[in-house]
Design a protein around this motif. Sequence first.
Motif, PDB file in Angstrom:
ATOM      1  N   ALA A 193      45.480  49.691  37.194  1.00  0.00           N
ATOM      2  CA  ALA A 193      45.315  49.028  37.478  1.00  0.00           C
ATOM      3  C   ALA A 193      46.529  49.454  38.829  1.00  0.00           C
ATOM      4  O   ALA A 193      46.341  49.000  40.492  1.00  0.00           O
ATOM      5  CB  ALA A 193      45.653  47.516  37.579  1.00  0.00           C
ATOM      6  N   GLY A 194      47.577  50.163  38.649  1.00  0.00           N
ATOM      7  CA  GLY A 194      48.947  50.686  39.116  1.00  0.00           C
ATOM      8  C   GLY A 194      48.759  52.189  39.584  1.00  0.00           C
ATOM      9  O   GLY A 194      49.276  52.938  40.134  1.00  0.00           O
ATOM     10  N   VAL A 195      47.301  52.824  39.230  1.00  0.00           N
ATOM     11  CA  VAL A 195      47.202  54.230  39.484  1.00  0.00           C
ATOM     12  C   VAL A 195      45.816  54.598  40.311  1.00  0.00           C
ATOM     13  O   VAL A 195      45.246  54.142  40.489  1.00  0.00           O
ATOM     14  CB  VAL A 195      46.542  55.148  38.071  1.00  0.00           C
ATOM     15  N   VAL A 201      39.000  54.392  39.556  1.00  0.00           N
ATOM     16  CA  VAL A 201      38.118  53.313  39.998  1.00  0.00           C
ATOM     17  C   VAL A 201      36.605  53.259  39.266  1.00  0.00           C
ATOM     18  O   VAL A 201      35.994  52.601  38.424  1.00  0.00           O
ATOM     19  CB  VAL A 201      37.832  53.809  41.541  1.00  0.00           C
ATOM     20  N   ASP A 202      36.424  54.935  38.721  1.00  0.00           N
ATOM     21  CA  ASP A 202      34.489  54.856  38.171  1.00  0.00           C
ATOM     22  C   ASP A 202      34.800  54.402  37.103  1.00  0.00           C
ATOM     23  O   ASP A 202      33.982  54.124  36.860  1.00  0.00           O
ATOM     24  CB  ASP A 202      35.024  56.752  37.913  1.00  0.00           C
ATOM     25  N   GLY A 248      40.433  45.378  42.195  1.00  0.00           N
ATOM     26  CA  GLY A 248      40.622  44.286  43.235  1.00  0.00           C
ATOM     27  C   GLY A 248      41.673  45.093  43.490  1.00  0.00           C
ATOM     28  O   GLY A 248      42.838  44.597  45.416  1.00  0.00           O
ATOM     29  N   GLU A 249      43.009  45.018  42.680  1.00  0.00           N
ATOM     30  CA  GLU A 249      44.818  45.521  43.025  1.00  0.00           C
ATOM     31  C   GLU A 249      44.500  47.282  44.433  1.00  0.00           C
ATOM     32  O   GLU A 249      45.116  47.321  44.525  1.00  0.00           O
ATOM     33  CB  GLU A 249      45.367  45.075  42.280  1.00  0.00           C
ATOM     34  N   LEU A 250      43.451  47.825  42.950  1.00  0.00           N
ATOM     35  CA  LEU A 250      43.311  48.883  43.998  1.00  0.00           C
ATOM     36  C   LEU A 250      42.129  49.442  45.145  1.00  0.00           C
ATOM     37  O   LEU A 250      42.146  49.906  45.626  1.00  0.00           O
ATOM     38  CB  LEU A 250      42.208  50.143  43.010  1.00  0.00           C
ATOM     39  N   SER A 278      39.661  38.810  43.137  1.00  0.00           N
ATOM     40  CA  SER A 278      39.427  40.186  43.907  1.00  0.00           C
ATOM     41  C   SER A 278      39.112  39.802  45.146  1.00  0.00           C
ATOM     42  O   SER A 278      39.542  40.440  46.259  1.00  0.00           O
ATOM     43  CB  SER A 278      39.346  41.274  42.686  1.00  0.00           C
ATOM     44  N   LEU A 279      38.050  39.468  45.527  1.00  0.00           N
ATOM     45  CA  LEU A 279      36.857  39.113  46.084  1.00  0.00           C
ATOM     46  C   LEU A 279      37.412  38.212  47.619  1.00  0.00           C
ATOM     47  O   LEU A 279      37.613  39.085  48.208  1.00  0.00           O
ATOM     48  CB  LEU A 279      35.760  38.058  46.395  1.00  0.00           C
TER      49      LEU A 279
END
Length: 378
Positions: A193-195, A201-202, A248-250, A278-279
């Motif tokens: 989530a921090g990368v 993402v995929d 969500g974080e990304l 996230s939404l």
Amino acid sequence: MVGRWWVWGMLAAVLLSFPSGGPAAGPPPLSNVEPAVEEFGKRLADQSRPLAERLEIIQAFGLWATGQVRAPLLAALKDPAPELRAAAARALGWPGNREAVAALRERVDMPGETLAVRAAAVHSLGSIGDPSVRDVLVAATRDPEPRVRAAALSSLTLGSLADPTDRTSYLIRLAEDRVLDGQLRCDAIRALAGVKEDGVVDALIRILEHEPRTILALPGGPSAQQQVMMLRHAQARDAAAWAAAALGELDARGALPLLLRTAEDPKDFFLRLMSIRSLVAWDVVEALPVFVRRLEDPLPDNRVLALVGLAKLGDRTVIGPVLTRLPDQSSAVRAQAVAALAVLGDATVRQPLEALQQTESDSNVLNALEDALSRLPR
């Protein structure tokens, strides 16, 4: 049991030889330690003694974790009992214990060595953190045995031998390997989530889309401590839910259609929670009908989040559904419904808020009512 109490009694006696500042003040004088270690070592090497007692000695040595106990642990690596070898391999894994590297590598490469011993040795090599063993761990990431693979991937992603040049690729492999421990996989997902790198993402979308759904239902009746602990255990291993949170974080807006679906997953309330969260963070109008439907979610936290999302969107057409939450059984939901009406409402919502004020006993809800009524037009 006699062996256990003897071991820990002896360990306590050695610990009492520390200076008054406690173990942090430094190791005790060797003259105090050596007789105890020698006696421990003799009993550990004595194969006629009960296995449980010998395992307790190894555990005590592992807690000691200094060069003073290295020799008997190294000797135990060659014990005929595989349980002893595995325990000794684990006990040798303290940071900087480079003198144990060669023996641990030997266990990893030994033909016919048991899975438990090999996995423990790989894990300890990672904990020791000597860069010279990185090639061993890289090779172990392709091991057919899940425990060996997990130990290697953990060291190369979350441990001291992580390298920025390849860490992300190993994190993805760890996160997507369904055979491995669920909590370890979720640790990798949270790290992803921090990368913000290609492929992350995929990978998270693949996990969210294809991960077998966890059946996470709310416990019925009063939540006993055991039920709560079981839920926490399941949540820590819910890969799909943590993937939804990471997306969500990304700010991975390409996953929006998928998150809209998982926000209403019928089996997994925790997946719904993470997806709704996230939404809400994205503040996207496409989520409005999902938020309205989630006002009926059986989990109060999800109803609260849905109300937060509706208030952020600012669409006054949802005032009616928000009003239905004023008599909610959860005080947190009632307070959030009041706060949402303070944002969305007009003079027409004063009457139901004033009526609630007459019957409400929860201080948080009363504070929310006072604030809302001070802001709404008359």
